[in-house]
Design a protein around this motif. Sequence first.
Motif, PDB file in Angstrom:
ATOM      1  N   SER A  29     -23.207  -5.178 -20.337  1.00 40.01           N
ATOM      2  CA  SER A  29     -24.217  -5.812 -21.179  1.00 40.01           C
ATOM      3  C   SER A  29     -24.117  -5.272 -22.598  1.00 40.01           C
ATOM      4  N   GLY A  30     -24.851  -5.904 -23.515  1.00 43.89           N
ATOM      5  CA  GLY A  30     -24.841  -5.448 -24.899  1.00 43.89           C
ATOM      6  C   GLY A  30     -25.569  -6.422 -25.804  1.00 43.89           C
ATOM      7  N   THR A  31     -25.458  -6.177 -27.112  1.00 46.34           N
ATOM      8  CA  THR A  31     -26.108  -7.012 -28.115  1.00 46.34           C
ATOM      9  C   THR A  31     -25.064  -7.489 -29.121  1.00 46.34           C
ATOM     10  N   VAL A  32     -25.107  -8.775 -29.437  1.00 44.12           N
ATOM     11  CA  VAL A  32     -24.200  -9.369 -30.424  1.00 44.12           C
ATOM     12  C   VAL A  32     -24.945  -9.456 -31.753  1.00 44.12           C
ATOM     13  N   THR A  33     -24.379  -8.846 -32.800  1.00 44.50           N
ATOM     14  CA  THR A  33     -25.044  -8.798 -34.096  1.00 44.50           C
ATOM     15  C   THR A  33     -24.125  -9.302 -35.210  1.00 44.50           C
ATOM     16  N   ASP A  34     -24.733  -9.561 -36.353  1.00 42.41           N
ATOM     17  CA  ASP A  34     -24.003  -9.926 -37.568  1.00 42.41           C
ATOM     18  C   ASP A  34     -23.463  -8.648 -38.201  1.00 42.41           C
ATOM     19  N   ALA A  35     -22.157  -8.614 -38.467  1.00 47.95           N
ATOM     20  CA  ALA A  35     -21.540  -7.405 -39.018  1.00 47.95           C
ATOM     21  C   ALA A  35     -22.074  -7.048 -40.391  1.00 47.95           C
ATOM     22  N   GLY A  36     -22.524  -8.036 -41.138  1.00 48.25           N
ATOM     23  CA  GLY A  36     -23.015  -7.769 -42.483  1.00 48.25           C
ATOM     24  C   GLY A  36     -24.450  -7.300 -42.527  1.00 48.25           C
ATOM     25  N   THR A  37     -25.304  -7.870 -41.688  1.00 44.23           N
ATOM     26  CA  THR A  37     -26.736  -7.567 -41.728  1.00 44.23           C
ATOM     27  C   THR A  37     -27.207  -6.673 -40.594  1.00 44.23           C
ATOM     28  N   GLY A  38     -26.456  -6.653 -39.494  1.00 40.64           N
ATOM     29  CA  GLY A  38     -26.894  -5.893 -38.327  1.00 40.64           C
ATOM     30  C   GLY A  38     -27.945  -6.613 -37.501  1.00 40.64           C
ATOM     31  N   ASN A  39     -28.294  -7.833 -37.893  1.00 45.66           N
ATOM     32  CA  ASN A  39     -29.298  -8.596 -37.163  1.00 45.66           C
ATOM     33  C   ASN A  39     -28.681  -9.286 -35.954  1.00 45.66           C
ATOM     34  N   PRO A  40     -29.470  -9.495 -34.892  1.00 47.46           N
ATOM     35  CA  PRO A  40     -28.938 -10.156 -33.696  1.00 47.46           C
ATOM     36  C   PRO A  40     -28.564 -11.607 -33.957  1.00 47.46           C
ATOM     37  N   ILE A  41     -27.575 -12.081 -33.210  1.00 45.25           N
ATOM     38  CA  ILE A  41     -27.119 -13.466 -33.327  1.00 45.25           C
ATOM     39  C   ILE A  41     -27.487 -14.221 -32.048  1.00 45.25           C
ATOM     40  N   PRO A  42     -28.379 -15.172 -32.125  1.00 46.98           N
ATOM     41  CA  PRO A  42     -28.674 -15.998 -30.947  1.00 46.98           C
ATOM     42  C   PRO A  42     -27.649 -17.116 -30.808  1.00 46.98           C
ATOM     43  N   GLY A  43     -27.412 -17.553 -29.580  1.00 46.63           N
ATOM     44  CA  GLY A  43     -26.553 -18.704 -29.360  1.00 46.63           C
ATOM     45  C   GLY A  43     -25.069 -18.433 -29.325  1.00 46.63           C
ATOM     46  N   ALA A  44     -24.651 -17.159 -29.396  1.00 48.00           N
ATOM     47  CA  ALA A  44     -23.225 -16.844 -29.272  1.00 48.00           C
ATOM     48  C   ALA A  44     -22.821 -16.925 -27.796  1.00 48.00           C
ATOM     49  N   VAL A  45     -21.613 -17.386 -27.522  1.00 51.74           N
ATOM     50  CA  VAL A  45     -21.120 -17.520 -26.149  1.00 51.74           C
ATOM     51  C   VAL A  45     -20.261 -16.301 -25.809  1.00 51.74           C
ATOM     52  N   VAL A  46     -20.662 -15.593 -24.742  1.00 57.99           N
ATOM     53  CA  VAL A  46     -19.940 -14.397 -24.306  1.00 57.99           C
ATOM     54  C   VAL A  46     -19.271 -14.712 -22.968  1.00 57.99           C
ATOM     55  N   LYS A  47     -17.969 -14.406 -22.878  1.00 61.18           N
ATOM     56  CA  LYS A  47     -17.204 -14.729 -21.676  1.00 61.18           C
ATOM     57  C   LYS A  47     -16.614 -13.461 -21.060  1.00 61.18           C
ATOM     58  N   LEU A  48     -16.645 -13.418 -19.722  1.00 60.20           N
ATOM     59  CA  LEU A  48     -16.039 -12.313 -18.983  1.00 60.20           C
ATOM     60  C   LEU A  48     -15.576 -12.860 -17.639  1.00 60.20           C
ATOM     61  N   LEU A  49     -14.278 -12.657 -17.346  1.00 63.29           N
ATOM     62  CA  LEU A  49     -13.669 -13.218 -16.137  1.00 63.29           C
ATOM     63  C   LEU A  49     -13.892 -14.727 -16.137  1.00 63.29           C
ATOM     64  N   GLU A  50     -14.507 -15.277 -15.100  1.00 64.08           N
ATOM     65  CA  GLU A  50     -14.730 -16.718 -15.029  1.00 64.08           C
ATOM     66  C   GLU A  50     -16.138 -17.111 -15.441  1.00 64.08           C
ATOM     67  N   ALA A  51     -16.936 -16.140 -15.884  1.00 64.47           N
ATOM     68  CA  ALA A  51     -18.341 -16.404 -16.214  1.00 64.47           C
ATOM     69  C   ALA A  51     -18.543 -16.434 -17.720  1.00 64.47           C
ATOM     70  N   SER A  52     -19.600 -17.127 -18.161  1.00 67.32           N
ATOM     71  CA  SER A  52     -19.981 -17.141 -19.574  1.00 67.32           C
ATOM     72  C   SER A  52     -21.494 -17.233 -19.677  1.00 67.32           C
ATOM     73  N   VAL A  53     -22.042 -16.576 -20.696  1.00 62.07           N
ATOM     74  CA  VAL A  53     -23.481 -16.604 -20.949  1.00 62.07           C
ATOM     75  C   VAL A  53     -23.695 -16.813 -22.443  1.00 62.07           C
ATOM     76  N   GLU A  54     -24.896 -17.250 -22.803  1.00 62.61           N
ATOM     77  CA  GLU A  54     -25.250 -17.457 -24.207  1.00 62.61           C
ATOM     78  C   GLU A  54     -26.307 -16.431 -24.603  1.00 62.61           C
ATOM     79  N   THR A  55     -26.122 -15.793 -25.747  1.00 64.82           N
ATOM     80  CA  THR A  55     -27.091 -14.786 -26.181  1.00 64.82           C
ATOM     81  C   THR A  55     -28.430 -15.428 -26.511  1.00 64.82           C
ATOM     82  N   GLY A  56     -29.502 -14.680 -26.225  1.00 62.83           N
ATOM     83  CA  GLY A  56     -30.843 -15.167 -26.510  1.00 62.83           C
ATOM     84  C   GLY A  56     -31.275 -14.828 -27.923  1.00 62.83           C
ATOM     85  N   ALA A  57     -32.572 -14.932 -28.163  1.00 62.41           N
ATOM     86  CA  ALA A  57     -33.115 -14.711 -29.510  1.00 62.41           C
ATOM     87  C   ALA A  57     -32.807 -13.318 -30.032  1.00 62.41           C
ATOM     88  N   GLU A  58     -32.706 -12.339 -29.144  1.00 62.14           N
ATOM     89  CA  GLU A  58     -32.418 -10.963 -29.556  1.00 62.14           C
ATOM     90  C   GLU A  58     -30.934 -10.627 -29.512  1.00 62.14           C
TER      91      GLU A  58
END
Length: 261
Positions: free
Chosen positions: A44-73
């Motif tokens: 698990s983890g948090t996806v953030t903007d490299a410039g601001t450090g703020n979280p990015i919602p809606g990014a698609v994260v893939k691992l093996l055959e699964a994928s999830v979309e990041t939430g508001a945080e």
Amino acid sequence: MIRKKMVLFLLFVVCIFACENAEDPLEPEPEPEKPVVLQYGTVSGTVTDAGTGNPIPGAVVKLLEASVETGAEGVYAFQGVVYGDAHTLIVEDVDYKPYSQPFVLNQERLVMDVALTPLKDPVVETREFFDNFSDLLESLDMENIEAIQALFSETYVAADDAATLFGVASGIIPENYEDVVPAITQLFEEYVFLEFLFKDIEIDVTHARKMAVTLRLDINAEKGEQRDPRELKAHCKFEFRREGADWKIVYWQLIELDIRL
């Protein structure tokens, strides 16, 4: 006598052969192979903007055959990931450079935070936006009204404080998205000269799809055939959201307003 010796010799050979092939009663029996037990963990983890450090919602994260979309945080999580050294975490977002990271999982919980780099510089984009906005307004060309409307989100609204409401009543800014075309049309019909100067621009980027802008707006205008001069100075706040590939205005506030007739 010879036959008897021959029989005894054959019996001796048979005994020796039998002893060589007999199992040693003292040798332990081989233990049965133990079944392989698979182990699983959580990544698990948090996806953030490299410039601001703020979280990015809606990014698609893939691992093996699964994928999830990041939430508001900006948080993602994969459970039941088998231990191994051949895993790769992939993160994709249309507004950021793609990310890929191989890793080893040999623990119950592994935290992998990801910082994505925007594809475009929002500071450059914002300045280009206001340059274009200014050019369209100063053109006083009715054919550009549709292009001006396209700069506003369909969810756009103006603030409801006293200064902004005065600006709306004066026809300086639209009240909402439906008001953009009639407000700009009236502006173009009443004025023969317009100069919009967006100055001292300060940008607060949340991530590649959301930002707020404060600036000074100076408007110099001449109204009607008599070319009556008008001068407006305002401290403004804009809120933007990226819709598709373009930034759109979703909110406009006049924090301070000074009109000179």
